[in-house]
Design a protein around this motif. Structure first.
Motif, PDB file in Angstrom:
ATOM      1  N   UNK A 251     -24.293  16.688  60.427  1.00  0.00           N
ATOM      2  CA  UNK A 251     -25.728  16.624  60.751  1.00  0.00           C
ATOM      3  C   UNK A 251     -26.076  15.011  60.781  1.00  0.00           C
ATOM      4  N   UNK A 252     -25.898  14.534  59.674  1.00  0.00           N
ATOM      5  CA  UNK A 252     -26.167  13.195  59.461  1.00  0.00           C
ATOM      6  C   UNK A 252     -25.625  12.118  60.211  1.00  0.00           C
ATOM      7  N   UNK A 253     -24.385  12.243  60.657  1.00  0.00           N
ATOM      8  CA  UNK A 253     -23.378  11.300  61.447  1.00  0.00           C
ATOM      9  C   UNK A 253     -24.087  11.329  62.984  1.00  0.00           C
ATOM     10  N   UNK A 254     -24.534  12.446  63.279  1.00  0.00           N
ATOM     11  CA  UNK A 254     -25.136  12.912  64.606  1.00  0.00           C
ATOM     12  C   UNK A 254     -26.365  12.209  64.842  1.00  0.00           C
ATOM     13  N   UNK A 267     -27.136   5.294  55.914  1.00  0.00           N
ATOM     14  CA  UNK A 267     -26.136   6.189  55.983  1.00  0.00           C
ATOM     15  C   UNK A 267     -26.517   7.325  54.885  1.00  0.00           C
ATOM     16  N   UNK A 268     -27.065   6.957  53.859  1.00  0.00           N
ATOM     17  CA  UNK A 268     -27.663   8.027  52.744  1.00  0.00           C
ATOM     18  C   UNK A 268     -28.820   8.577  53.069  1.00  0.00           C
ATOM     19  N   UNK A 269     -29.579   8.066  54.032  1.00  0.00           N
ATOM     20  CA  UNK A 269     -30.815   8.650  54.871  1.00  0.00           C
ATOM     21  C   UNK A 269     -30.257   9.890  55.308  1.00  0.00           C
ATOM     22  N   UNK A 270     -29.158   9.550  56.462  1.00  0.00           N
ATOM     23  CA  UNK A 270     -28.768  10.447  57.283  1.00  0.00           C
ATOM     24  C   UNK A 270     -28.035  11.664  56.508  1.00  0.00           C
ATOM     25  N   UNK A 300     -35.384  16.431  47.814  1.00  0.00           N
ATOM     26  CA  UNK A 300     -34.900  15.438  48.524  1.00  0.00           C
ATOM     27  C   UNK A 300     -36.007  14.430  48.916  1.00  0.00           C
ATOM     28  N   UNK A 301     -36.871  15.322  49.312  1.00  0.00           N
ATOM     29  CA  UNK A 301     -38.318  14.698  49.668  1.00  0.00           C
ATOM     30  C   UNK A 301     -38.923  13.786  48.335  1.00  0.00           C
ATOM     31  N   UNK A 302     -38.771  14.664  47.107  1.00  0.00           N
ATOM     32  CA  UNK A 302     -39.448  14.255  46.047  1.00  0.00           C
ATOM     33  C   UNK A 302     -39.063  12.751  45.634  1.00  0.00           C
ATOM     34  N   UNK A 303     -37.672  12.247  46.137  1.00  0.00           N
ATOM     35  CA  UNK A 303     -37.075  10.989  45.818  1.00  0.00           C
ATOM     36  C   UNK A 303     -37.132  10.040  46.742  1.00  0.00           C
ATOM     37  N   UNK A 304     -38.204  10.386  47.460  1.00  0.00           N
ATOM     38  CA  UNK A 304     -38.596   9.339  48.608  1.00  0.00           C
ATOM     39  C   UNK A 304     -37.767   9.336  49.812  1.00  0.00           C
ATOM     40  N   UNK A 305     -36.787  10.458  50.042  1.00  0.00           N
ATOM     41  CA  UNK A 305     -35.933  10.524  51.020  1.00  0.00           C
ATOM     42  C   UNK A 305     -36.511  11.070  52.169  1.00  0.00           C
ATOM     43  N   UNK A 306     -36.149  10.626  53.474  1.00  0.00           N
ATOM     44  CA  UNK A 306     -36.640  11.346  54.601  1.00  0.00           C
ATOM     45  C   UNK A 306     -36.195  12.828  54.522  1.00  0.00           C
TER      46      UNK A 306
END
Length: 369
Positions: A251-254, A267-270, A300-306
């Protein structure tokens, strides 16, 4: 210092995690640096902080460090930059028994490792990862590659480093966004195979992001141990075990491809968004509960990630995102395996996923929340 051995047939190596490793790099590498001249490949961002301490350590030990400083970013994982690297290494008279130092994040590690794999049919290299993402993921396990117009990491080789030195001091120089991108790979190990570590991440993710050294050392060490176990069992991704490390990546690479592999989506956000989508798709298939999918999203969201692809404003369809997956290097006999969840801490490879259903799901996610 924590030391984890990556146990491979006849060529095991150590991953050392501690502060001060780059300032002591000559001593840490020891006899692996067999010649006076030591080639170091890095990028301009990393060089500002770490070229001087690495150079001082090497010079104090009687070495002559030679630096190739590249532009930062995914653009350096290209044919053109690879050619430049190869020409430079040949001009530096690097031999098969020598070791090239890869000083930087995942881009530098992947590029340098691939160059080492093909230079004179294979020479040694040492990973000096300077990002959290590289320390917990890309520096360990021997996957090296460059990108092409057809997609990410489609040209590469399995080529293991001789040593990995994960210097925790480098994490203090990272922008918060880069630290978060690395943390996505940390929490991945809990989601895919260690419920207790996922629980720890829920409780301590904020500490890792805030720079707590004890929490960072534990996060890096446990991630490296998990990666080492999986690589030892399935080095070349032939049994399915190592494929679990791709959780979130399809999913992330797409998403990365749709954003042009740019800084718009790291990349990590993806991967973080990909893990949210994997959890939600697993719930859609009734493998896990909606509550567990929501728990993954919240962690994931609580770490500030999308955690919502709708927030990216992609202005595309689910079909367009699914089309990117057709270029995924994990395609096998015309089918694309997906890493899904039976539980938090229990990922598995599902080879029966219909891409048309994924397209519909992605279309819904683009409009949701």
């Amino acid at each position: 210092m924590s030391v984890t051995r990556v146990e491979l047939a006849g060529r095991s190596y150590e991953v050392r995690v501690d502060g001060g490793l780059l300032a002591d790099v000559a001593n840490q590498c020891g006899p692996l640096l067999r010649k006076k001249r030591v080639p170091v490949i890095t990028d301009a961002n990393v060089a500002k902080h770490w070229q001087e301490p690495v150079a001082k350590s090497l010079e104090a030990a009687g070495h002559e460090p030679r630096f190739l400083v590249l532009d930062p970013g995914e653009g350096s994982k290209s044919w053109a930059v690879l050619e430049r690297v190869m020409d430079w290494l040949l001009a530096e008279e690097v031999e098969r028994g020598d070791h090239i130092l890869a000083l930087g994040g995942g881009v530098i590690g992947d590029l340098t490792g691939f160059a080492a794999a093909i230079l004179k049919r294979g020479c040694g290299f040492i990973q000096l990862p300077t990002t959290l993402l590289a320390q917990v993921d890309s520096s360990v396990g021997g996957k090296t590659a460059i990108n092409t117009s057809a997609g990410k990491n489609l040209v590469g080789a399995f080529h293991q480093p001789s040593l990995v030195l994960a210097d925790l001091d480098t994490l203090s120089t990272l922008p918060q966004r880069e630290l978060g991108a690395g943390y996505a790979e940390v929490i991945k190990y809990g989601i895919l195979g260690d419920r207790a570590f996922f629980d720890w991440c829920e409780d301590n993710g904020a500490k890792v992001m805030a720079g707590d050294r004890e929490a960072q050392e534990y996060a890096v060490t446990e991630s490296v141990k998990a990666k080492a176990r999986i690589v030892a069992e399935d080095e070349r991704e032939t049994t399915g075990t190592r494929a679990l490390l791709n959780l979130g990546h399809t999913f992330g690479h797409a998403l990365e491809a749709q954003t042009g592999f740019s800084d718009r989506l790291l990349h990590g956000e993806g991967v973080a968004l990909g893990m949210v989508l994997s959890a939600r798709y697993s719930a859609r298939k009734a493998y896990i509960s909606q509550d567990d999918a929501a728990r993954v999203t919240a962690a994931i969201s609580s770490a500030g990630l999308p955690s919502e692809i709708a927030a990216l404003g992609l202005n595309c369809s689910g079909d367009a995102l699914a089309a990117h997956m057709l270029h995924d290097k994990k395609m096998d006999a015309g089918t694309l395996p997906f890493i899904l969840l039976r539980d938090i801490g229990e990922a598995f490879v599902d080879k029966q996923v219909e891409l048309s259903d994924v397209s519909t799901f992605l279309g819904e996610q683009l409009q949701a929340h």
